[in-house]
Design a protein around this motif. Structure first.
Motif, short mmCIF file in Angstrom:
data_model
loop_
_atom_site.label_atom_id
_atom_site.label_comp_id
_atom_site.label_asym_id
_atom_site.label_seq_id
_atom_site.Cartn_x
_atom_site.Cartn_y
_atom_site.Cartn_z
N LEU A 153 0.83 -1.20 0.00
CA LEU A 153 0.00 0.00 0.00
C LEU A 153 0.87 1.25 0.00
CD1 LEU A 153 -2.75 1.37 0.10
CD2 LEU A 153 -2.67 1.15 2.60
N GLY A 154 1.89 1.27 0.83
CA GLY A 154 2.81 2.39 0.87
C GLY A 154 3.49 2.60 -0.47
N ASP A 155 3.94 1.52 -1.10
CA ASP A 155 4.58 1.61 -2.41
C ASP A 155 3.62 2.16 -3.46
OD1 ASP A 155 6.91 0.57 -1.34
OD2 ASP A 155 6.54 -1.47 -2.06
N ALA A 156 2.36 1.71 -3.42
CA ALA A 156 1.36 2.19 -4.38
C ALA A 156 1.08 3.68 -4.17
CB ALA A 156 0.07 1.39 -4.24
N MET A 157 1.04 4.11 -2.92
CA MET A 157 0.81 5.53 -2.64
C MET A 157 1.96 6.39 -3.16
SD MET A 157 -0.72 5.18 1.22
CE MET A 157 -0.68 6.93 1.55
N ILE A 158 3.18 5.95 -2.91
CA ILE A 158 4.35 6.70 -3.38
C ILE A 158 4.38 6.75 -4.90
CG2 ILE A 158 6.88 6.66 -3.51
CD1 ILE A 158 6.77 5.57 -0.58
N GLN A 159 4.06 5.64 -5.54
CA GLN A 159 4.03 5.60 -7.00
C GLN A 159 3.01 6.60 -7.55
OE1 GLN A 159 2.94 1.81 -8.67
NE2 GLN A 159 3.22 2.51 -10.76
N ARG A 160 1.84 6.65 -6.96
CA ARG A 160 0.81 7.58 -7.43
C ARG A 160 1.22 9.04 -7.21
NH1 ARG A 160 -2.68 8.26 -11.20
NH2 ARG A 160 -4.64 9.13 -10.55
N ILE A 161 1.85 9.31 -6.08
CA ILE A 161 2.34 10.66 -5.81
C ILE A 161 3.38 11.06 -6.85
CG2 ILE A 161 3.72 12.05 -4.20
CD1 ILE A 161 2.24 10.47 -1.93
N GLU A 162 4.30 10.15 -7.16
CA GLU A 162 5.32 10.44 -8.16
C GLU A 162 4.71 10.66 -9.55
OE1 GLU A 162 8.46 11.19 -7.59
OE2 GLU A 162 8.11 10.86 -5.46
N GLU A 163 3.66 9.92 -9.89
CA GLU A 163 2.96 10.13 -11.16
C GLU A 163 2.38 11.53 -11.21
OE1 GLU A 163 0.01 7.07 -11.49
OE2 GLU A 163 1.49 5.48 -11.70
N LYS A 164 1.77 11.96 -10.11
CA LYS A 164 1.18 13.30 -10.06
C LYS A 164 2.25 14.37 -10.16
CE LYS A 164 -3.20 12.53 -9.50
NZ LYS A 164 -4.18 13.09 -10.39
N ARG A 165 3.37 14.18 -9.47
CA ARG A 165 4.46 15.15 -9.54
C ARG A 165 5.00 15.27 -10.96
NH1 ARG A 165 7.95 13.61 -4.13
NH2 ARG A 165 6.62 14.76 -2.68
N LYS A 166 5.16 14.13 -11.62
CA LYS A 166 5.66 14.13 -13.00
C LYS A 166 4.70 14.88 -13.91
CE LYS A 166 7.33 11.08 -16.63
NZ LYS A 166 7.54 9.69 -17.03
N ALA A 167 3.41 14.65 -13.73
CA ALA A 167 2.40 15.34 -14.56
C ALA A 167 2.42 16.84 -14.32
CB ALA A 167 1.01 14.77 -14.24
N LEU A 168 2.76 17.25 -13.10
CA LEU A 168 2.82 18.67 -12.76
C LEU A 168 4.18 19.29 -13.10
CD1 LEU A 168 1.04 18.60 -9.31
CD2 LEU A 168 0.13 19.57 -11.43
N GLY A 169 5.13 18.45 -13.44
CA GLY A 169 6.46 18.95 -13.77
C GLY A 169 7.29 19.32 -12.56
#
Length: 43
Positions: free
Chosen positions: A26-42
């Motif tokens: 769950l922690g890994d999935a949360m971090i992955q999603r946060i990183e996806e959002k950061r990448k999309a925001l630049g």
């Protein structure tokens, strides 16, 4: 119904429920999603 809550609703509101019983996964999935959002925001 489960698909709508875990995947389908993401298309509409960019949010979904995650069902995971392993806290590490769950922690890994949360971090992955946060990183996806950061990448999309630049950031």
């Amino acid at each position: 119904m489960v698909w709508w809550l875990t995947e389908g609703i993401r298309d509409w509101v960019e949010a979904a429920y995650t069902v995971e019983t392993d806290i590490e996964k769950l922690g890994d999935a949360m971090i992955q999603r946060i990183e996806e959002k950061r990448k999309a925001l630049g950031i």
